[in-house]
Design an enzyme around this catalytic site. Structure first.
Site, PDB file in Angstrom:
ATOM      1  N   VAL A  67     -10.257  38.873   7.182  1.00  0.00           N
ATOM      2  CA  VAL A  67     -10.006  37.790   8.138  1.00  0.00           C
ATOM      3  C   VAL A  67      -8.828  36.929   7.699  1.00  0.00           C
ATOM      4  O   VAL A  67      -7.943  36.597   8.501  1.00  0.00           O
ATOM      5  CB  VAL A  67     -11.277  36.931   8.317  1.00  0.00           C
ATOM      6  CG1 VAL A  67     -10.980  35.698   9.174  1.00  0.00           C
ATOM      7  CG2 VAL A  67     -12.382  37.759   8.949  1.00  0.00           C
ATOM      8  N   THR A 126     -17.496  33.516   8.866  1.00  0.00           N
ATOM      9  CA  THR A 126     -18.694  33.475   9.704  1.00  0.00           C
ATOM     10  C   THR A 126     -19.817  32.801   8.927  1.00  0.00           C
ATOM     11  O   THR A 126     -20.227  33.284   7.872  1.00  0.00           O
ATOM     12  CB  THR A 126     -19.110  34.896  10.119  1.00  0.00           C
ATOM     13  OG1 THR A 126     -18.033  35.487  10.857  1.00  0.00           O
ATOM     14  CG2 THR A 126     -20.357  34.870  10.972  1.00  0.00           C
ATOM     15  N   LYS A 138     -20.488  32.465  17.537  1.00  0.00           N
ATOM     16  CA  LYS A 138     -20.092  33.657  16.782  1.00  0.00           C
ATOM     17  C   LYS A 138     -21.285  34.580  16.561  1.00  0.00           C
ATOM     18  O   LYS A 138     -21.219  35.787  16.812  1.00  0.00           O
ATOM     19  CB  LYS A 138     -19.486  33.227  15.444  1.00  0.00           C
ATOM     20  CG  LYS A 138     -19.293  34.347  14.436  1.00  0.00           C
ATOM     21  CD  LYS A 138     -18.286  35.393  14.894  1.00  0.00           C
ATOM     22  CE  LYS A 138     -18.073  36.427  13.797  1.00  0.00           C
ATOM     23  NZ  LYS A 138     -17.082  37.436  14.183  1.00  0.00           N
ATOM     24  N   ALA A 143     -23.296  55.844  22.752  1.00  0.00           N
ATOM     25  CA  ALA A 143     -24.372  56.210  21.836  1.00  0.00           C
ATOM     26  C   ALA A 143     -23.795  56.825  20.569  1.00  0.00           C
ATOM     27  O   ALA A 143     -22.757  57.489  20.600  1.00  0.00           O
ATOM     28  CB  ALA A 143     -25.319  57.191  22.516  1.00  0.00           C
ATOM     29  N   CYS A 179     -19.623  43.018  10.008  1.00  0.00           N
ATOM     30  CA  CYS A 179     -20.088  41.916  10.860  1.00  0.00           C
ATOM     31  C   CYS A 179     -21.499  42.101  11.398  1.00  0.00           C
ATOM     32  O   CYS A 179     -22.385  41.297  11.115  1.00  0.00           O
ATOM     33  CB  CYS A 179     -19.120  41.724  12.030  1.00  0.00           C
ATOM     34  SG  CYS A 179     -17.488  41.123  11.537  1.00  0.00           S
TER      35      CYS A 179
END
Length: 436
Positions: free
Chosen positions: A11, A122, A207, A255, A263
Site C-alpha cells: 500500500v 486497514t 473498508k 467460482a 485483504c
C-alpha cells in the site's frame, strides 16, 4: 504538497508512487535498510504491473524519495500517511496494531506545524481515536488532525485503482484536514471521482464492510458451484444469469478454489472479532470465513478424486501458486492448502508460477519448481490449474498432451471449456460445470 509515507509495503509504495505522479513531493520511509537500498537501486520489493516504471520516472523527476530517516520527511510534511502492516494477531484473530501505534508515536515526536496524519493501513473501528490519543500524549501542544483514508487497491491493478478509483473515502470532520485531503486528491477531480467525506469511525468500517461483502459474493458463487455439480447445472451460466441483474452485478462471481491474499482473509476475520467485541455479531461473515477455509482444503480432495482416489507415487504438474494473477503475493493462497495435502497423500508436485515461486519457496518446501508451464507437466500424471495467469489461458495442448504421462486435467479456475478439453483427449474436471 509534501507527503511522507511510513511503510513501503504494497500500500505504501503504490500510494507513494501514485501521489508523486500526481505532482506531489513524496518521501517513503521504512526501517528496513535493505529494502530502502533496493528501492534506491530500482529493485521493487513486490511485483505489481507498471510499478517499476512509475517509481523510476518519479525518482528521476525528483518527486519520489526513499529513506530510513523518518524525522526529515515528517517535519516538512503537510500529510503523513501510516501505511504499515496490520496482520492478524495469533491466537485471537484481531488486527495487530502495534506497528500503527509505534508509527503514531514517532510521528508525534517529529511533526512540525499543522500536520494531517492519515491512516492508510486497514484498521478496526476506533483505531483513529487511539492514534489521536497517542499523538496527543506525545505532543500535548501539537497542531494536527487524524484522518482515515482506507485503500481499495486490487493487487495486479493497483495503479489503475489509485488513479481511476470508484471512490475516495476520507474520514474526518476537521475542515483544515478536509482541505488538505482535497488538495492531495485534486487530480482525480478531472475524472469526477466521488470523494466521500464521513466521520472517522464510519470510514474505518467502510473498508471492512466492502471487503466482507466481496468475500460474501465469492463464497456464495463457490457454494452455488458445489450445488451445480450435484444437480448438473453450469455455474458460469448461473453467474452470468444473476450478474446481469443490476442489483447484483457480475464482479466477484467467478467460482474457484476460495479467496486468499492480503485483504479478504485478514479483514473478514478482523470484522468478525470487532463485531463480537461490540456484541453485534455478523453471522453471515462468520460463515463466510468458515466456508472459505474449508473450501481451500477441499480442493485437494477434488484433485485426488479426479485421479481415481489415490495419488500415491503419482506426479502432479501445478500451474499457478499466487492467490491470483498479476501478483507474487502468497498470503493465504489456496495453493498453501492444496499442495501440502497432495504431498501428504504421497504425490510428487512440480509447480510453476510466473512471479510467485520465490515467495512460494519459503512456504512450500516439499515441492519441485519448474521454470515453465510445459516443464511443470513433463511426465505428469495430472495437471492442475490453481491461478488464472493469462499465459495459462492459451496453452498448446498438443504439446501438453505429448509431455504428460497421464491425461487428467483439473482446472480450478474454469479457464477452459469441457468440450474443448474432451476433444484434446483429456479427462477434465472443473468447478461447478457438468463433465463431458
Amino acid at each position: 504538497m509534501r507527503v511522507a509515507i511510513i511503510g513501503t509495503g504494497y500500500v505504501g509504495l503504490v500510494s507513494g508512487a501514485c501521489f508523486a505522479d500526481f505532482g506531489h513531493i513524496v518521501t517513503c520511509v521504512d526501517k528496513d535498510k535493505a529494502k530502502i537500498d533496493k528501492l534506491h537501486a530500482g529493485i521493487m520489493p513486490i511485483y505489481e504491473p507498471g510499478l517499476e516504471n512509475l517509481v523510476a520516472n518519479n525518482v528521476k523527476e525528483e518527486r519520489l524519495f526513499f529513506t530510513t530517516d523518518a524525522a526529515e520527511a515528517v517535519k516538512d510534511a503537510d500529510a503523513v500517511f501510516i501505511a504499515v502492516g496490520t496482520p492478524s494477531r495469533r491466537g485471537d484473530g484481531h488486527a495487530d496494531l502495534s506497528y500503527v501505534y509505534a508509527a503514531a508515536e514517532e510521528i508525534g515526536q517529529m511533526m512540525n506545524g499543522f500536520t494531517v496524519i492519515v491512516t492508510k493501513s486497514t484498521v478496526p473501528v476506533g483505531t483513529g481515536d487511539e492514534v489521536e490519543a497517542i499523538i496527543r500524549r506525545v505532543r500535548p501542544d501539537g497542531d494536527f488532525a487524524v484522518v482515515s483514508n482506507p485503500e481499495f487497491l486490487r493487487e495486479g491493478a493497483a495503479i489503475k485503482d489509485f488513479k481511476i478509483p470508484d471512490r475516495v473515502v476520507v474520514g474526518t470532520e476537521d475542515e483544515r484536514a478536509k482541505q488538505v485531503m482535497r488538495e492531495l486528491y485534486r487530480p482525480l477531480f478531472l475524472n469526477e471521482t466521488p470523494i466521500l467525506f464521513t466521520a472517522r469511525r464510519t470510514s474505518e468500517l467502510i473498508k471492512y464492510a466492502a471487503n466482507a461483502f466481496l468475500a460474501v459474493k465469492i463464497t456464495f458463487i463457490n457454494e452455488m458451484a458445489d450445488l451445480c455439480e450435484k444437480v448438473g447445472a453450469n455455474v458460469q451460466e448461473v453467474s452470468r444469469g444473476i450478474g446481469l441483474d443490476g442489483r447484483i452485478g457480475s464482479k466477484f462471481l467467478n467460482a474457484g478454489p476460495g479467496y486468499g491474499g492480503s485483504c479478504f482473509p485478514k479483514d473478514t476475520l478482523a470484522l468478525t472479532k470487532t463485531a463480537d467485541d461490540y456484541g453485534s455479531p455478523v453471522r453471515i461473515v462468520d460463515t463466510v470465513v468458515e466456508v472459505n477455509a474449508a473450501r481451500k482444503k477441499a480442493m485437494a480432495a477434488k484433485v485426488i478424486a479426479a485421479m481415481g482416489g489415490d495419488v500415491k507415487g503419482k506426479t502432479i504438474g501445478v500451474l499457478g501458486l499466487a492467490f491470483k494473477q498479476n501478483t507474487d503475493d502468497m498470503r493465504d493462497a489456496p495453493s498453501l492448502d492444496i499442495l501440502p495435502a497432495l504431498t501428504a497423500s504421497g504425490a510428487k508436485v512440480v509447480a510453476f508460477d510466473p512471479e510467485a515461486m520465490k515467495e512460494a519457496a519459503h512456504l512450500l518446501k516439499d515441492i519441485t519448481y519448474a521454470d515453465s508451464a510445459y516443464k511443470a507437466v513433463d511426465g505428469a500424471d495430472a495437471m492442475v490449474i490453481i491461478t488464472e495467469w493469462d499465459q495459462f489461458r492459451a496453452l498448446d495442448f498438443a504439446r501438453i498432451k505429448g509431455a504428460m504421462k497421464g491425461n487428467v486435467v483439473v482446472d480450478l479456475r474454469n479457464i477452459y471449456s469441457p468440450e474443448d478439453m474432451a476433444k484434446h483427449g483429456f479427462a477434465y474436471t472443473s468447478i461447478g460445470r457438468p463433465a463431458i
